[in-house]
Design a protein around this motif. Structure first.
Motif, PDB file in Angstrom:
ATOM      1  N   LYS A  30      42.450  39.775  43.001  1.00 16.89           N
ATOM      2  CA  LYS A  30      42.966  39.015  44.040  1.00 16.89           C
ATOM      3  C   LYS A  30      41.840  38.978  45.268  1.00 16.89           C
ATOM      4  O   LYS A  30      41.423  38.181  45.798  1.00 16.89           O
ATOM      5  CB  LYS A  30      44.493  39.317  44.572  1.00 16.89           C
ATOM      6  N   SER A  31      41.543  40.219  45.336  1.00 12.41           N
ATOM      7  CA  SER A  31      40.482  40.476  46.405  1.00 12.41           C
ATOM      8  C   SER A  31      39.148  39.955  46.087  1.00 12.41           C
ATOM      9  O   SER A  31      38.552  39.502  47.075  1.00 12.41           O
ATOM     10  CB  SER A  31      40.605  41.949  46.772  1.00 12.41           C
ATOM     11  N   ARG A  32      38.818  39.805  44.968  1.00 15.42           N
ATOM     12  CA  ARG A  32      37.699  39.257  44.642  1.00 15.42           C
ATOM     13  C   ARG A  32      37.467  37.853  44.515  1.00 15.42           C
ATOM     14  O   ARG A  32      36.632  37.066  44.659  1.00 15.42           O
ATOM     15  CB  ARG A  32      37.110  39.759  43.068  1.00 15.42           C
ATOM     16  N   THR A  33      38.578  37.041  44.243  1.00 13.93           N
ATOM     17  CA  THR A  33      38.811  35.753  44.255  1.00 13.93           C
ATOM     18  C   THR A  33      39.320  35.100  45.552  1.00 13.93           C
ATOM     19  O   THR A  33      39.034  34.002  45.665  1.00 13.93           O
ATOM     20  CB  THR A  33      39.721  35.139  42.820  1.00 13.93           C
ATOM     21  N   GLY A  34      40.116  35.719  46.433  1.00 10.92           N
ATOM     22  CA  GLY A  34      40.313  35.368  47.668  1.00 10.92           C
ATOM     23  C   GLY A  34      41.578  34.271  47.156  1.00 10.92           C
ATOM     24  O   GLY A  34      41.923  33.457  48.024  1.00 10.92           O
ATOM     25  N   SER A  35      42.504  34.531  46.139  1.00  6.73           N
ATOM     26  CA  SER A  35      43.609  33.530  46.039  1.00  6.73           C
ATOM     27  C   SER A  35      44.443  33.688  46.995  1.00  6.73           C
ATOM     28  O   SER A  35      44.527  34.567  47.904  1.00  6.73           O
ATOM     29  CB  SER A  35      44.104  34.052  44.352  1.00  6.73           C
ATOM     30  N   LEU A  46      47.310  47.186  39.867  1.00  6.54           N
ATOM     31  CA  LEU A  46      45.994  47.492  40.717  1.00  6.54           C
ATOM     32  C   LEU A  46      44.972  46.693  40.415  1.00  6.54           C
ATOM     33  O   LEU A  46      44.039  45.992  41.176  1.00  6.54           O
ATOM     34  CB  LEU A  46      45.678  49.113  40.518  1.00  6.54           C
ATOM     35  N   ALA A  47      44.526  46.191  38.898  1.00  5.86           N
ATOM     36  CA  ALA A  47      43.628  45.594  38.635  1.00  5.86           C
ATOM     37  C   ALA A  47      43.952  44.120  39.008  1.00  5.86           C
ATOM     38  O   ALA A  47      42.971  43.343  39.674  1.00  5.86           O
ATOM     39  CB  ALA A  47      43.620  45.626  37.046  1.00  5.86           C
ATOM     40  N   ALA A  88      56.913  39.392  38.759  1.00  9.63           N
ATOM     41  CA  ALA A  88      56.982  38.644  40.140  1.00  9.63           C
ATOM     42  C   ALA A  88      55.684  39.216  41.096  1.00  9.63           C
ATOM     43  O   ALA A  88      55.133  38.324  41.782  1.00  9.63           O
ATOM     44  CB  ALA A  88      58.315  39.169  40.867  1.00  9.63           C
ATOM     45  N   VAL A  89      55.505  40.293  41.003  1.00  8.75           N
ATOM     46  CA  VAL A  89      54.536  41.274  41.746  1.00  8.75           C
ATOM     47  C   VAL A  89      53.164  40.457  41.112  1.00  8.75           C
ATOM     48  O   VAL A  89      52.318  40.260  42.206  1.00  8.75           O
ATOM     49  CB  VAL A  89      54.216  42.659  41.444  1.00  8.75           C
ATOM     50  N   ALA A  90      52.746  40.385  39.825  1.00  2.36           N
ATOM     51  CA  ALA A  90      51.618  39.585  39.370  1.00  2.36           C
ATOM     52  C   ALA A  90      51.635  38.134  40.076  1.00  2.36           C
ATOM     53  O   ALA A  90      50.421  37.830  40.402  1.00  2.36           O
ATOM     54  CB  ALA A  90      51.659  39.692  38.065  1.00  2.36           C
ATOM     55  N   ALA A  91      52.551  37.530  39.963  1.00  2.00           N
ATOM     56  CA  ALA A  91      52.679  36.067  40.599  1.00  2.00           C
ATOM     57  C   ALA A  91      52.424  36.160  42.238  1.00  2.00           C
ATOM     58  O   ALA A  91      51.888  35.242  42.557  1.00  2.00           O
ATOM     59  CB  ALA A  91      53.962  35.435  40.215  1.00  2.00           C
ATOM     60  N   ALA A  96      47.580  35.927  36.512  1.00  2.00           N
ATOM     61  CA  ALA A  96      47.993  37.384  36.607  1.00  2.00           C
ATOM     62  C   ALA A  96      49.362  37.612  35.665  1.00  2.00           C
ATOM     63  O   ALA A  96      49.329  38.641  35.332  1.00  2.00           O
ATOM     64  CB  ALA A  96      48.033  37.437  37.993  1.00  2.00           C
ATOM     65  N   PRO A  97      50.274  36.727  35.786  1.00  2.00           N
ATOM     66  CA  PRO A  97      51.225  37.047  34.898  1.00  2.00           C
ATOM     67  C   PRO A  97      50.912  37.199  33.533  1.00  2.00           C
ATOM     68  O   PRO A  97      51.711  38.173  33.007  1.00  2.00           O
ATOM     69  CB  PRO A  97      52.267  36.062  35.188  1.00  2.00           C
ATOM     70  N   LEU A  98      49.998  36.578  32.961  1.00  3.10           N
ATOM     71  CA  LEU A  98      49.643  36.718  31.571  1.00  3.10           C
ATOM     72  C   LEU A  98      49.122  38.201  31.279  1.00  3.10           C
ATOM     73  O   LEU A  98      49.241  38.740  30.336  1.00  3.10           O
ATOM     74  CB  LEU A  98      48.488  35.669  31.307  1.00  3.10           C
ATOM     75  N   ILE A  99      48.384  38.561  32.369  1.00  2.90           N
ATOM     76  CA  ILE A  99      47.658  39.883  32.346  1.00  2.90           C
ATOM     77  C   ILE A  99      48.811  41.082  32.378  1.00  2.90           C
ATOM     78  O   ILE A  99      48.958  41.912  31.536  1.00  2.90           O
ATOM     79  CB  ILE A  99      46.772  40.066  33.408  1.00  2.90           C
ATOM     80  N   ALA A 100      49.985  40.792  33.148  1.00  7.53           N
ATOM     81  CA  ALA A 100      50.852  41.699  33.385  1.00  7.53           C
ATOM     82  C   ALA A 100      51.837  41.453  32.029  1.00  7.53           C
ATOM     83  O   ALA A 100      52.153  42.709  31.506  1.00  7.53           O
ATOM     84  CB  ALA A 100      51.943  41.164  34.618  1.00  7.53           C
ATOM     85  N   TRP A 101      52.071  40.615  31.357  1.00  8.03           N
ATOM     86  CA  TRP A 101      52.744  40.365  30.203  1.00  8.03           C
ATOM     87  C   TRP A 101      52.215  41.094  28.965  1.00  8.03           C
ATOM     88  O   TRP A 101      52.543  41.607  28.164  1.00  8.03           O
ATOM     89  CB  TRP A 101      53.115  39.006  29.843  1.00  8.03           C
TER      90      TRP A 101
END
Length: 131
Positions: A26-31, A20-21, A96-99, A106-111
């Motif tokens: 993602k919503s804040r950065t518009g990636s 969720l974070a 995968a979901v983080a990526a 994002a994958p670093l945060i998930a890991w």
């Protein structure tokens, strides 16, 4: 041991909040991410969930509980190849979901969240299984 037991009993919550974070970031950065890469990651996430479901089928409902429980050591199905296929599946799934967010970090945060949770959960389970 209390902390590990608490984290074990609430283990699903941490990765959910982490994802969720990541969605919020993602919503804040518009990636963005290309459609082919997004679809590839979606297929990987779905395959990881199918793998987890297959592994859970060998364990039964005890794998979803808040308490550790095991009658025998599983060595069939995915357990013949991986010590804990459900943990491998969740690692692949959250990666995968983080990526899919398109955020390179994002994958670093998930890991990091995965490492935090399972550095407590795995030793907690190992103590039980040794007994």
């Amino acid at each position: 041991m209390r902390l590990r037991r608490f984290i074990f009993s609430t283990r699903g919550l941490y990765l959910f909040v982490t994802l969720l974070a990541i969605l919020w970031l993602k919503s804040r950065t518009g990636s963005s991410i290309s459609l082919p890469l997004y679809l590839t990651l979606l297929v990987i996430a779905l395959a990881a969930q199918v793998f987890r479901t297959w592994a859970a089928g060998f364990v039964g409902t005890t794998a979803r509980g808040r308490e550790t429980h095991a009658e025998v050591l599983l060595t069939a199905g995915p357990y013949a190849y991986v010590r804990n296929p459900m943990y491998l599946g969740i690692l692949i799934l959250v990666t995968a979901v983080a990526a899919m967010s398109g955020l390179w970090y994002a994958p670093l945060i998930a890991w990091a969240a995965y490492a935090f949770v399972y550095s407590h959960v795995i030793p907690y389970e190992e103590v039980y299984l040794r007994e």
